[in-house]
Design a protein around this motif. Structure first.
Motif, PDB file in Angstrom:
ATOM      1  N   ASN A  76     -33.954  -5.069  -4.369  1.00 21.23           N
ATOM      2  CA  ASN A  76     -33.223  -4.546  -5.520  1.00 21.23           C
ATOM      3  C   ASN A  76     -32.634  -5.709  -6.309  1.00 21.23           C
ATOM      4  O   ASN A  76     -31.843  -6.500  -5.785  1.00 21.23           O
ATOM      5  CB  ASN A  76     -32.107  -3.606  -5.040  1.00 21.23           C
ATOM      6  N   GLY A  77     -33.027  -5.836  -7.569  1.00 26.12           N
ATOM      7  CA  GLY A  77     -32.660  -7.000  -8.358  1.00 26.12           C
ATOM      8  C   GLY A  77     -31.164  -7.151  -8.565  1.00 26.12           C
ATOM      9  O   GLY A  77     -30.609  -8.247  -8.428  1.00 26.12           O
ATOM     10  N   ILE A  78     -30.467  -6.051  -8.894  1.00 25.10           N
ATOM     11  CA  ILE A  78     -29.032  -6.115  -9.135  1.00 25.10           C
ATOM     12  C   ILE A  78     -28.299  -6.575  -7.871  1.00 25.10           C
ATOM     13  O   ILE A  78     -27.418  -7.438  -7.914  1.00 25.10           O
ATOM     14  CB  ILE A  78     -28.503  -4.744  -9.589  1.00 25.10           C
ATOM     15  N   SER A  79     -28.670  -5.998  -6.733  1.00 24.74           N
ATOM     16  CA  SER A  79     -28.028  -6.364  -5.464  1.00 24.74           C
ATOM     17  C   SER A  79     -28.310  -7.817  -5.101  1.00 24.74           C
ATOM     18  O   SER A  79     -27.434  -8.532  -4.602  1.00 24.74           O
ATOM     19  CB  SER A  79     -28.517  -5.438  -4.342  1.00 24.74           C
ATOM     20  N   LEU A  80     -29.549  -8.266  -5.344  1.00 20.63           N
ATOM     21  CA  LEU A  80     -29.903  -9.649  -5.018  1.00 20.63           C
ATOM     22  C   LEU A  80     -29.152 -10.658  -5.884  1.00 20.63           C
ATOM     23  O   LEU A  80     -28.835 -11.761  -5.421  1.00 20.63           O
ATOM     24  CB  LEU A  80     -31.413  -9.855  -5.170  1.00 20.63           C
TER      25      LEU A  80
END
Length: 432
Positions: A179-183
């Protein structure tokens, strides 16, 4: 050949993810024009236990440098949470999320982006005005030339930076791994680890921290990490039985499955909300000289008994509150009834809803206790034993949760590539 192509696709996704995260980390070091970096660094050194310190952690250190990514991805997260809350009270948004399917979710995502821009503009204006009135502890002004030209440049720069980070997160989610936002949040927190290690060795060489204390700290951290991994994977599985049905000449149903309920359904939202509320008085006191406000701020100093008690109470409240928003037992019970499913020994309909609600309430309590222990323990270590615990409980929850989700996606891609390879071999043998 197909198996090799699957592994090549996985390597490509991993490389793409690291490339975009590197772009994000480079942007953290590009400052907004018109700022005295040394004065700003001195100011943030005195705001470790305020909302500014919390937001600086989520922005990966970008706020303390006032970089183009100073606001980080927090405006997008705030907009997402606001939209989730509005979905409960707004019939139109509720219809979009439940009845419209993919088109409705796409529309809600579009609303989230618009709200993110609005929040970023408001926050950018507030930061610009606030910086004009700030000075370092030595009295040096943070802004070289105050005025609307500085405010407009700051608003445009911060808004563009947040939109770019939002785009990076979406690209990582679609073409990368995880998940881009979490990463992006994960990368900002982990980026502080090298400086924490260097600072620990510096304290050891100065004699402020002994080897025994450091080993004790490492054991506590290992125990906390193992506990987080164990609880984050923990589930309460409610058995579901589907009745047999005749449709035409075929018999459907009769299988047994389960409804998994996570112990920590609310995730990291409760400690973020609780920390924000408790750090608000300390943040306001930094910008004012009101005596009673400074007294209130001193009472709620992180690590104090009153702070920990209120912090735990707020975490428990937000665990129940946010779980009630994102998980509706009535919808689950109605869907089971429509599909011919039931819980053994429980009548379909309202009784099923009450049973699920009862089980969810019980496990949510233990999930709230778990989050409280993880978040309060670092503060107790700092206060009582004077040890350099650099990561708070909220940061640990985020880091471990994101790492587990990313690894599960990594394993899914590996299994998928191996499955495709086996299918290709089976097809070749079948032609012979």
């Amino acid at each position: 050949m197909i198996e090799n192509s699957g592994l090549a696709e996985l390597k490509k996704r991993i490389f793409f993810t690291f490339l975009l995260l590197a772009v994000y980390r480079i942007g953290i070091h590009i400052p907004v024009p018109g700022i005295d970096g040394n004065a700003l660094a001195d100011f943030f050194a005195s705001t470790q236990n305020t909302l500014l310190g919390l937001f600086d952690m989520f922005s990966g250190g970008g706020l303390s440098k006032l970089s183009i990514f100073a606001l980080g991805i927090m405006p997008y997260i705030s907009a997402s949470i606001i939209l989730q809350l509005l979905t409960v009270v707004s019939p139109e948004l509720s219809r979009l999320s439940k009845e419209e399917g993919a088109a409705g979710r796409k529309k809600i995502t579009q609303y989230t982006r618009y709200l993110t821009v609005l929040i970023t503009v408001i926050q950018g204006l507030g930061i610009a005005i606030g910086l004009e009135n700030m000075s370092s502890p030595s009295g040096a002004p943070i802004v070289y030339t105050a005025g609307w030209s500085f405010r407009l440049i700051t608003i445009l720069t911060l808004t563009a930076g947040t939109i770019f980070i939002m785009w990076l997160g979406e690209q990582i989610t679609e073409f990368g791994l995880g998940n881009g936002i979490s990463l992006i949040i994960f990368a900002g927190i982990v980026a502080r680890f090298p400086s924490a290690v260097v600072n620990t060795f510096r304290l050891m060489s100065a004699g402020e921290v002994t080897l025994f204390v450091l080993l004790f700290l490492l054991l506590i951290m290992a125990g906390v990490l193992l506990g987080i991994v164990f609880v984050e994977r923990a589930q309460r599985r409610i058995p579901i039985q589907y009745a047999k049905r005749m449709m035409g000449r075929k018999l459907y149903g009769g299988q047994t499955t389960h409804l998994p309920l996570r112990v920590n359904t609310a995730g990291v939202i409760p400690p973020i909300f609780a920390s924000s509320i408790l750090m608000f008085p300390a943040t306001i006191s930094n910008f004012s000289h009101i005596e009673w406000l400074n007294k209130v701020s001193s009472l709620f100093a992180p690590g104090s008994v009153l702070y920990n008690i209120v912090f735990v109470a707020l975490i428990i409240f937000f665990c129940y509150f946010y779980t009630a928003i994102i998980f509706d037992p009535k919808d689950i019970a109605d869907n089971l009834k429509k599909q011919g499913g039931f819980i053994p020994g429980i009548r379909p309909g309202i009784k099923t809803k009450e049973y699920i609600d009862k089980v969810l309430s019980r496990i949510t309590f233990w999930g709230a206790i778990y989050i409280s222990v993880v978040c309060v323990l670092p503060m107790i270590l700092i206060k009582q034993f004077n040890v350099p615990f650099y990561y708070g409980g909220t940061a640990l929850l985020i880091v471990v949760g994101v790492a587990m989700d990313t690894m599960s996606q990594f394993q899914s891609h590996l299994i998928s590539s191996q499955y495709e390879g086996l299918m290709s071999k089976a097809k070749v043998k079948g032609r012979r």
